[in-house]
Design an enzyme around this catalytic site. Structure first.
Site, short mmCIF file in Angstrom:
data_model
loop_
_atom_site.label_atom_id
_atom_site.label_comp_id
_atom_site.label_asym_id
_atom_site.label_seq_id
_atom_site.Cartn_x
_atom_site.Cartn_y
_atom_site.Cartn_z
N CYS A 263 5.85 -8.38 4.76
CA CYS A 263 5.23 -9.62 4.31
C CYS A 263 5.36 -10.71 5.36
O CYS A 263 4.50 -11.57 5.48
CB CYS A 263 5.86 -10.11 3.02
SG CYS A 263 5.97 -8.84 1.76
N CYS B 219 -0.50 -4.31 2.59
CA CYS B 219 -0.72 -4.52 1.15
C CYS B 219 -2.01 -5.25 0.85
O CYS B 219 -2.42 -5.34 -0.29
CB CYS B 219 0.43 -5.31 0.56
SG CYS B 219 0.49 -6.98 1.23
S1 FES Z 1 3.61 -7.51 -0.67
FE1 FES Z 1 1.82 -8.31 0.16
S2 FES Z 1 2.57 -9.90 1.37
FE2 FES Z 1 4.27 -9.25 0.31
#
Ligand code: FES
Ligand SMILES: Cc1ncc(COP(=O)(O)O)c(C=O)c1O
Lengths: 121, 400
Positions: A102, A33
């Site tokens: 994450c 992400c």
């Molecule tokens: S969505 Fe990026 S660290 Fe959780």
């Protein structure tokens, strides 16, 4: 969607900040992400005497960052190296499936900081 | 604690007058509108009255209205229905990169069916360039589908100009007006629109009901085959309560829109001004002037959107974010990305979309709670301030 423990760490994150003249620094970007975490450690007698984090990321990223600092504080480097993203997620009573990635951030920043310390030595 | 709802572009509550209009059609007037007996006739009348209201809302003929199961169905019916009906004339569609997934994913599906799709880019304000549109047109182009206003940024597209271009080149023009309905005046003839989709739940009507305007003479293949309802364009016994609801919602919008829209503009400007005065590095996402009056999308640089939303939620404020982390998809908003926002800025976006329930007190409350939240998250951000221990960043690996 988040467990109570995640929300608790999110609301009151432990060990936020940056250690001045740290012995080890790990900064990682999440490949999935793009979120970012920076972990600094102080090492004494082959153990983590102090640890602080800074994170640009979602609620799960902040909570896992906070949790990983709690888990490693006082641990020997060998013990700390064994901590994986699953360990962190479990300690938080789990993460929603889409948020499992994450926890990579926290574990990888820790490992990067230890590696950085070892390289410097 | 009374919550503050600032997510009206996601959905709105059903207006009490809408609910009141719908209620009798659950059990008192329960007949099937296709039945010829008294029980059917009185319901048929309710459906047709609603159709007339929706038609006057869009300034078209009631026969040109097809009731659908919402905005997504309207978009699907328009795109698939036109492609199927006009495939002998060509196989090219023009749309934009910033459409709602209901249009984008439908276009991608059409690509798999052998159609070619041009996705027009947008500039930093989220605006398209009409020259890009003109240059994209080929002899094979059968459909232009461009949204009226963007759901994330509120940017309003030059619909009148697009309509003119489409008409000159004899290409059908569909617009997803789901966010524009109830916020802007819609006139399908003045704007040369051939197909237009709306959804009731964005304008204080119920969820799961929408309408598609199809210009008289335009052929369209149905998605749902069955009985002859909706002049053979959408089979199935009508969602009568929903239809009555969307009719009432359009009636109220026509009555209240001008005053409400002005009120929301004042509130939104107050919010924007307050936030930029109290917080540094706040960036507006969307067009500075060509924008829906109710929408404020801003990036709080150096902080991540989901964390902001969680904090706002703890204070009772419901808003939304274009951050990857809140969507579950991991991709930051395709709209903000198409506008060229750097990753960290797109991740720090928050959308406040105002509506009927919002008051000046709500705005002032947000202006009060936001600065400490942003400050706290910035203090936690490795991107903010000077680094004490510079180090090269490595990429995290996926362990699963
Ligand atoms: S969505 Fe990026 S660290 Fe959780
Ligand atoms: C621009 C736009 N188009 C389409 C839709 C889909 O509408 P519905 O939820 O009624 O299917 C929405 C709402 O989410 C929207 O904002």
């Amino acid at each position: 969607m988040y467990s109570e423990k995640v929300m608790e760490h999110f609301k009151n994150p432990r060990n936020v900040g940056e250690i001045e003249n740290a012995d080890g620094v790990g900064e990682v970007g999440n490949a999935a992400c793009g979120d970012i975490m920076k972990l600094t450690i102080k090492v004494e007698n082959n153990a983590i005497a102090d640890v602080k984090f800074k994170t640009f990321g979602c609620g799960a990223a902040i909570a896992t960052s906070s949790m990983v600092t709690e888990l490693v504080k006082g641990k020997s480097l060998d013990e700390a190296e064994k901590i994986s993203n699953a360990t962190v997620a479990e300690a938080l009573d789990g993460l929603p499936p889409v948020k499992m990635h994450c926890s990579n951030l926290a574990a990888d920043a820790l490992h990067a900081a230890i590696e950085n310390y070892k390289k410097k030595k | 604690m009374k919550g503050i709802y600032m997510d009206h572009n996601a959905t709105t509550p059903v207006h009490p007058e809408v609910m009141e209009a719908m209620l009798p059609f659950f059990s008192e007037h329960f007949g099937n509108p296709s039945s010829i007996h008294w029980a059917g006739r009185e319901v048929k009348k309710g459906v047709e009255t609603a159709r007339e209201t929706v038609a006057s809302f869009l300034k078209c003929d009631p026969k040109e209205i097809v009731f659908t199961g919402g905005g997504s169905e309207g978009d699907n019916l328009a795109i698939k229905g036109i492609c199927e009906a006009y495939k002998d004339k060509g196989n090219h569609i023009i749309t934009t990169k910033v459409e709602h997934p209901a249009v984008l994913n439908t276009c991608e599906y059409m690509e798999k069916q052998g159609f070619q799709v041009t996705y027009l880019p947008v500039d930093m304000d989220g605006m398209i360039n009409l020259d890009d549109l003109k240059n994209a047109i080929t002899e094979k182009t059968i459909l232009i589908t461009v949204m009226f206003a963007n759901n994330e940024t509120g940017t309003i597209f030059p619909i009148a100009e697009i309509g003119k271009i489409a008409k000159e080149r004899k290409i059908l023009f569909h617009t997803d007006a789901v966010q524009a309905a109830g916020k802007l005046h819609l006139d399908v003839n003045a704007l040369n629109i051939d197909l237009l989709s709306i959804s009731a739940h964005k304008l204080y009507g119920p969820k799961g009901i929408g309408a598609l305007y199809v210009r008289k003479g335009v052929k369209i293949k149905p998605l749902i085959h069955g009985g002859g309802q909706e002049r053979n364009r959408r089979a199935g016994t009508e969602n009568v309560t929903g239809i009555v609801g969307i009719g009432k919602a359009c009636e109220i919008a026509m009555r209240d829109m001008d005053a409400e829209s002005e009120r929301l503009l004042r509130l939104r400007e107050r919010l924007h001004k307050g936030l930029t005065q109290k917080i540094e590095h706040v960036k507006l996402n969307g067009h500075p002037t060509m924008r829906l009056n109710n929408t404020l999308n801003v990036s709080f640089e150096y902080v991540e959107g989901e964390s902001l939303l969680l904090n706002l939620d703890m204070d009772g404020v419901a808003a939304s974010s274009g951050s990857a982390c809140s969507s579950g998809s991991l991709e930051p908003s395709h709209v903000l990305t198409a506008m060229g926002l750097p990753h960290e800025v797109a991740h720090g976006s928050v959308r406040f979309s105002l509506g009927r329930s919002n008051t000046e007190a709500d705005i002032d409350k947000i202006i009060e709670i936001m600065p400490p939240v942003v400050a706290r998250l910035r203090a936690m951000s490795p991107l903010y301030g000077k680094s004490l221990n510079p180090v090269e960043r490595t990429a995290a690996v996926c362990h699963h």
